[in-house]
Every structure is written in structure tokens, then in C-alpha cells.
Motif scaffolding. Structure first.
Motif, PDB file in Angstrom:
ATOM      1  N   UNK A  68      33.449  63.040 -64.855  1.00 26.20           N
ATOM      2  CA  UNK A  68      32.593  64.227 -64.944  1.00 26.20           C
ATOM      3  C   UNK A  68      31.309  64.035 -64.148  1.00 26.20           C
ATOM      4  N   UNK A  69      30.768  62.837 -64.201  1.00 28.76           N
ATOM      5  CA  UNK A  69      29.553  62.550 -63.434  1.00 28.76           C
ATOM      6  C   UNK A  69      29.839  62.563 -61.936  1.00 28.76           C
ATOM      7  N   UNK A  70      30.979  62.031 -61.542  1.00 29.02           N
ATOM      8  CA  UNK A  70      31.331  62.005 -60.112  1.00 29.02           C
ATOM      9  C   UNK A  70      31.470  63.412 -59.550  1.00 29.02           C
ATOM     10  N   UNK A  71      31.867  64.365 -60.377  1.00 31.77           N
ATOM     11  CA  UNK A  71      32.020  65.756 -59.936  1.00 31.77           C
ATOM     12  C   UNK A  71      30.713  66.543 -60.074  1.00 31.77           C
ATOM     13  N   UNK A  72      29.662  65.900 -60.551  1.00 32.38           N
ATOM     14  CA  UNK A  72      28.379  66.576 -60.702  1.00 32.38           C
ATOM     15  C   UNK A  72      28.309  67.507 -61.900  1.00 32.38           C
ATOM     16  N   UNK A  73      29.206  67.336 -62.860  1.00 28.88           N
ATOM     17  CA  UNK A  73      29.231  68.216 -64.027  1.00 28.88           C
ATOM     18  C   UNK A  73      28.309  67.750 -65.136  1.00 28.88           C
ATOM     19  N   UNK A  74      28.011  66.469 -65.196  1.00 32.08           N
ATOM     20  CA  UNK A  74      27.057  65.930 -66.161  1.00 32.08           C
ATOM     21  C   UNK A  74      26.110  64.987 -65.439  1.00 32.08           C
ATOM     22  N   UNK A  75      24.942  64.741 -66.057  1.00 31.57           N
ATOM     23  CA  UNK A  75      23.974  63.826 -65.466  1.00 31.57           C
ATOM     24  C   UNK A  75      24.164  62.429 -66.039  1.00 31.57           C
ATOM     25  N   UNK A  79      22.711  61.043 -68.353  1.00 36.71           N
ATOM     26  CA  UNK A  79      22.589  61.019 -69.808  1.00 36.71           C
ATOM     27  C   UNK A  79      23.702  61.834 -70.480  1.00 36.71           C
ATOM     28  N   UNK A  80      24.731  62.149 -69.717  1.00 40.92           N
ATOM     29  CA  UNK A  80      25.901  62.871 -70.222  1.00 40.92           C
ATOM     30  C   UNK A  80      25.559  64.292 -70.661  1.00 40.92           C
ATOM     31  N   UNK A  81      24.548  64.890 -70.040  1.00 46.36           N
ATOM     32  CA  UNK A  81      24.192  66.279 -70.311  1.00 46.36           C
ATOM     33  C   UNK A  81      24.751  67.173 -69.216  1.00 46.36           C
ATOM     34  N   UNK A  82      25.072  68.399 -69.584  1.00 44.75           N
ATOM     35  CA  UNK A  82      25.612  69.360 -68.633  1.00 44.75           C
ATOM     36  C   UNK A  82      24.619  69.566 -67.499  1.00 44.75           C
ATOM     37  N   UNK A  83      25.084  69.433 -66.264  1.00 47.14           N
ATOM     38  CA  UNK A  83      24.188  69.565 -65.110  1.00 47.14           C
ATOM     39  C   UNK A  83      24.781  70.467 -64.037  1.00 47.14           C
ATOM     40  N   UNK A  84      25.788  71.286 -64.410  1.00 45.32           N
ATOM     41  CA  UNK A  84      26.521  72.052 -63.415  1.00 45.32           C
ATOM     42  C   UNK A  84      26.212  73.546 -63.443  1.00 45.32           C
ATOM     43  N   UNK A  85      25.123  73.939 -64.114  1.00 45.21           N
ATOM     44  CA  UNK A  85      24.726  75.338 -64.103  1.00 45.21           C
ATOM     45  C   UNK A  85      25.823  76.259 -64.592  1.00 45.21           C
ATOM     46  N   UNK A  86      26.215  77.226 -63.739  1.00 47.94           N
ATOM     47  CA  UNK A  86      27.194  78.225 -64.156  1.00 47.94           C
ATOM     48  C   UNK A  86      28.633  77.841 -63.808  1.00 47.94           C
ATOM     49  N   UNK A  87      28.881  76.563 -63.595  1.00 47.82           N
ATOM     50  CA  UNK A  87      30.252  76.103 -63.361  1.00 47.82           C
ATOM     51  C   UNK A  87      31.105  76.360 -64.594  1.00 47.82           C
ATOM     52  N   UNK A  88      32.417  76.428 -64.375  1.00 56.06           N
ATOM     53  CA  UNK A  88      33.372  76.634 -65.455  1.00 56.06           C
ATOM     54  C   UNK A  88      34.284  75.415 -65.540  1.00 56.06           C
ATOM     55  N   UNK A  89      34.440  74.905 -66.741  1.00 60.02           N
ATOM     56  CA  UNK A  89      35.206  73.671 -66.951  1.00 60.02           C
ATOM     57  C   UNK A  89      36.215  73.894 -68.065  1.00 60.02           C
ATOM     58  N   UNK A  90      37.487  73.615 -67.771  1.00 56.28           N
ATOM     59  CA  UNK A  90      38.563  73.726 -68.751  1.00 56.28           C
ATOM     60  C   UNK A  90      39.215  72.365 -68.964  1.00 56.28           C
ATOM     61  N   UNK A  91      39.300  71.957 -70.215  1.00 57.50           N
ATOM     62  CA  UNK A  91      40.082  70.788 -70.592  1.00 57.50           C
ATOM     63  C   UNK A  91      41.471  71.262 -71.001  1.00 57.50           C
ATOM     64  N   UNK A  92      42.499  70.540 -70.569  1.00 57.88           N
ATOM     65  CA  UNK A  92      43.876  70.958 -70.809  1.00 57.88           C
ATOM     66  C   UNK A  92      44.487  70.374 -72.074  1.00 57.88           C
ATOM     67  N   UNK A  93      43.662  69.782 -72.931  1.00 62.39           N
ATOM     68  CA  UNK A  93      44.155  69.302 -74.222  1.00 62.39           C
ATOM     69  C   UNK A  93      44.479  67.826 -74.249  1.00 62.39           C
ATOM     70  N   UNK A  94      44.838  67.337 -75.438  1.00 64.96           N
ATOM     71  CA  UNK A  94      45.110  65.927 -75.727  1.00 64.96           C
ATOM     72  C   UNK A  94      43.852  65.081 -75.560  1.00 64.96           C
ATOM     73  N   UNK A  95      42.950  65.210 -76.521  1.00 56.95           N
ATOM     74  CA  UNK A  95      41.681  64.477 -76.496  1.00 56.95           C
ATOM     75  C   UNK A  95      41.773  63.127 -77.185  1.00 56.95           C
ATOM     76  N   UNK A  96      42.704  62.983 -78.111  1.00 57.70           N
ATOM     77  CA  UNK A  96      42.742  61.787 -78.957  1.00 57.70           C
ATOM     78  C   UNK A  96      44.047  61.024 -78.777  1.00 57.70           C
ATOM     79  N   UNK A  97      44.136  59.907 -79.502  1.00 58.40           N
ATOM     80  CA  UNK A  97      45.340  59.068 -79.613  1.00 58.40           C
ATOM     81  C   UNK A  97      45.529  58.195 -78.365  1.00 58.40           C
ATOM     82  N   UNK A  98      45.952  56.967 -78.624  1.00 60.69           N
ATOM     83  CA  UNK A  98      46.218  55.946 -77.614  1.00 60.69           C
ATOM     84  C   UNK A  98      44.949  55.281 -77.106  1.00 60.69           C
ATOM     85  N   UNK A  99      43.940  56.020 -76.729  1.00 61.05           N
ATOM     86  CA  UNK A  99      42.677  55.445 -76.290  1.00 61.05           C
ATOM     87  C   UNK A  99      41.748  55.197 -77.465  1.00 61.05           C
ATOM     88  N   UNK A 100      40.653  54.476 -77.227  1.00 63.15           N
ATOM     89  CA  UNK A 100      39.847  53.950 -78.325  1.00 63.15           C
ATOM     90  C   UNK A 100      38.856  54.912 -78.954  1.00 63.15           C
TER      91      UNK A 100
END
Length: 385
Positions: free
Chosen positions: A132-139, A141-162
């Protein structure tokens, strides 16, 4: 057409789970200490999604440990899909509520901003923050920094990773911050959201499955469920997940989680599909929820060269759009690059560096295989291909 389900049946033996294929440290949002995953007693059937990956002894299993002196990351929940309210409270406590200024997308200066999509995260918070930082979407400090950009997550946030709960907390907070900036950050429901909801609501309640009697708890553990996620799961997380839409049409892109035609079972429009799935979840019925999970665990409907393009066209003809964008099936599996015996690293998950366009250019796969040491994909649409 009949789709191939990756659900394993009884008698195939327990599936090997791996918590992570790398050591993991969260740079900003610190996870709670990791507790070693445990198995379960009994002879419940196995519901491993990736049998070629999880079913063999060739998969290296590493453990990881993290330490945190702080309490769980702050939780945030929108009271409506587009009107975020930040809420914080200890587990079981009322917490405080802070109103966040909402700027309607229609009034954002310059009109809608660029459109981004994120593939399956599966608890890999560190990798998500990096991309997200590499795409300029967060700064920084992990805060939104992309103004009026639109961001969609396609699901599967949990499980397998820590740190699946850390991922959900971040996405919920970004949805509030993006809305306040005139953009938005939204998410679709994946099969792992359905699985986690079922595990929390129904636990060891028996449900009818094609392989006999099953439980959400057993299926969740065998599909990478992390006990630390369950310990940190709060009502605000469950409410947020249960309100997620299953499909959306954005700028001629039909965004879905799963590469399946099962969406057609729930309505003839995107709105009908989302309303039907929400209504079914609100029944709070274990068998109904299991059927949803089972159908959205199906995969590979678009992969076959002969039948795949027609399956995509059926979805597009019903719901609109010129391309389907999905997660769920890791690109290495779509390419047949995992489970081979040649040992050629060039054909492994690490070779994935971007989305996979297939089915005569009608489908875009976004799961880069982060659970397999692949890449977590954050990509701007439309693609220049």
C-alpha cells in the motif's frame, strides 16, 4: 457447467497447515504474541483449499514469534457501508465512539480518483503495509494518503498468516480515513470471512456437508485459522464482515472474490446477489452459512481454455462489465506452477510479479500467492496490457 471444488473429502488424510513461509514482523501495528496452532480431535472431514500445497510433506513449516507490549490494535467499524464511525472498546466493553467527517465521493474535487484493487491478504499485514505504501495509498504511519483514490479489497483478510485481525483493523480504519479525504476504501466478502463468521457463531455445531458431518471450527482450523485471531475477534469485526458485499461493478470491472459462477445462484443483478447473501447470513443458520461457504470456496471456473471464457461471459452478461477481477485462486495454481516435480524456481510462486490475465483476456486473477511466499498484489485498474 460443473466446477471443480477444491474441498477435500473424508479419507484423504489431514491437510498440513503452515502458519507462514517466512519470519514476520509488523512494522507499525504490532500483533499479539503468536500461539502455536493446534489440531483437533475426532474424525471430521478435511476441507483444505489447496491440496497440492497443503497435502504433502514437501511444504516447509516454520513457526514465528512476535512480541508486543501494547494491547490489541484499535478496532474500527462503519455503521453503514459508506459512512464510517470509529469505535474503540475493550473486549466485552462499550468503548468510545468518535465521529469522522464524511466527504461524499460526488463532491470530491476533480471527480473520482484512480481505482486500485488488492488481492488476498490472509493475515500478512507486513506485506500489505509495504505494498500500500509503494502505491502511495498510505504514508509511513499507515494513514490514508491517496486523497480521492478508490481502493477495493477482494476478500480473505484472515487465516494462514499471523495477523488477520490486524489486517481487518487497518482496512476498517482506512475506510474511515479515505472517506474523510473524499475517496473510499471498501472490501468484498471472501470465503474465509464466511468461514471465520461460521467458526465464531457456530463452533462445533454439526453441519451437513458433501463429505458427511462437518463443523465450522474444524474447517476453520484446517484452512489456516489462527487462534490468536479468534482470541482478538470482536463483535465490531463480525458486524463489519457480515455487511460486506459479495460483488461490485466498478468502471466496467466486475469485482468478485471467487473465480466461480456460484454468484449466479443468488440473483440476476449485483444488487440482488448482495441483498440475498446478506439476508442468508442474517438468518444465523449454520447449514445456510455452510452452504454459502461451500459455494464460494469453489474455484477454477475460468481456467479451462474451452469452457472458461464462456463462464466469464455468463457472469459479465448477467452483471455487466467487460472483465472479471477476482482473488481466491493463487496465480501459481492457475498457471499449474505449484506441485510440479521439476524444482524449477522460475515456475514457483516467487515468479509472480503481477496479475494474471486469462480466459481470452476476460479475467484478471489477483491472488499472487502470499501464503506461498509469493507476492501480495496491489494494482491500479485498468491494466495496461
Amino acid at each position: 457447467m460443473v466446477e471443480g471444488s477444491m474441498t477435500q473429502g473424508a479419507g484423504q488424510g489431514p491437510a498440513m497447515r503452515t502458519d507462514t513461509l517466512r519470519d514476520f514482523r509488523v512494522p507499525v501495528v504490532e500483533p499479539v504474541p503468536y500461539a502455536a496452532s493446534q489440531g483437533f480431535a475426532g474424525e471430521a472431514p478435511v476441507y483444505g483449499e489447496y491440496p497440492a500445497y497443503y497435502g504433502g510433506s514437501a511444504v516447509p513449516v516454520r513457526t514465528m514469534s512476535t512480541e508486543s507490549e501494547d494491547e490489541d490494535p484499535e478496532g474500527y467499524t462503519p455503521t453503514q457501508r459508506d459512512l464510517p464511525v470509529i469505535g474503540r472498546g475493550a473486549i466485552g466493553g462499550p468503548g468510545d465512539t468518535v465521529q469522522v467527517q464524511y466527504v461524499p465521493q460526488e463532491t470530491a474535487p476533480g471527480g473520482p480518483g484512480p481505482l486500485y484493487v488488492v488481492g488476498d491478504v490472509h493475515g500478512y499485514l507486513d506485506e500489505l503495509v509495504t505494498e500500500l505504501h509503494a502505491q502511495g495509498l498510505i504514508d509511513t504511519e499507515c494513514r490514508w494518503s491517496a486523497g480521492n483514490a478508490r481502493l477495493w479489497f477482494l476478500g480473505d483478510f484472515t487465516d494462514r498468516g499471523p495477523d488477520g485481525i490486524g489486517v481487518i483493523d487497518l482496512v476498517m480504519r482506512l475506510s474511515a480515513e479515505a472517506a474523510a479525504a473524499g475517496g473510499y476504501c471498501k472490501a468484498l466478502m471472501g470465503n474465509h470471512e464466511l468461514l471465520l463468521i461460521g467458526a465464531k457463531r457456530f463452533g462445533d455445531t454439526p453441519v451437513a456437508s458433501g463429505a458427511g458431518t462437518a463443523t465450522f471450527q474444524a474447517a476453520w482450523l484446517l484452512n489456516g485459522g489462527q487462534r490468536t485471531d479468534m482470541e482478538r475477534l470482536q463483535d465490531v469485526h463480525l458486524q463489519w464482515m457480515s455487511r460486506l458485499d459479495a460483488a461490485v461493478l466498478e468502471e466496467d470491472h466486475l469485482l468478485l472474490h471467487s473465480d466461480t459462477t456460484a454468484y449466479l445462484d443468488y440473483g440476476d443483478s449485483v444488487e440482488d446477489v448482495n441483498d440475498t447473501i446478506h439476508e442468508l447470513l442474517n438468518r444465523n443458520d449454520a447449514d445456510v452459512t455452510w452452504d454459502l461457504f461451500r459455494k464460494f470456496t469453489k474455484r477454477f471456473a475460468f481456467r479451462d481454455e474451452d469452457t472458461g471464457p464462456q463462464a466469464v461471459r455468463e457472469l459479465l452478461g448477467t452483471y455487466g462489465g467487460s472483465r472479471v477481477v477476482h482473488g481466491h485462486s493463487p496465480i501459481p495454481y492457475l498457471l499449474g506452477e505449484v506441485g510440479t516435480e521439476d524444482g524449477d524456481a522460475a515456475h514457483g510462486p516467487e515468479a509472480v510479479d503481477g496479475p494474471h490475465v486469462y480466459a481470452e483476456g476476460l479475467a484478471i486473477a489477483m491472488d499472487g500467492g502470499v501464503t506461498m511466499a509469493g507476492k501480495l498484489l496491489v494494482v491500479q485498474l485498468p491494466l495496461n496490457d
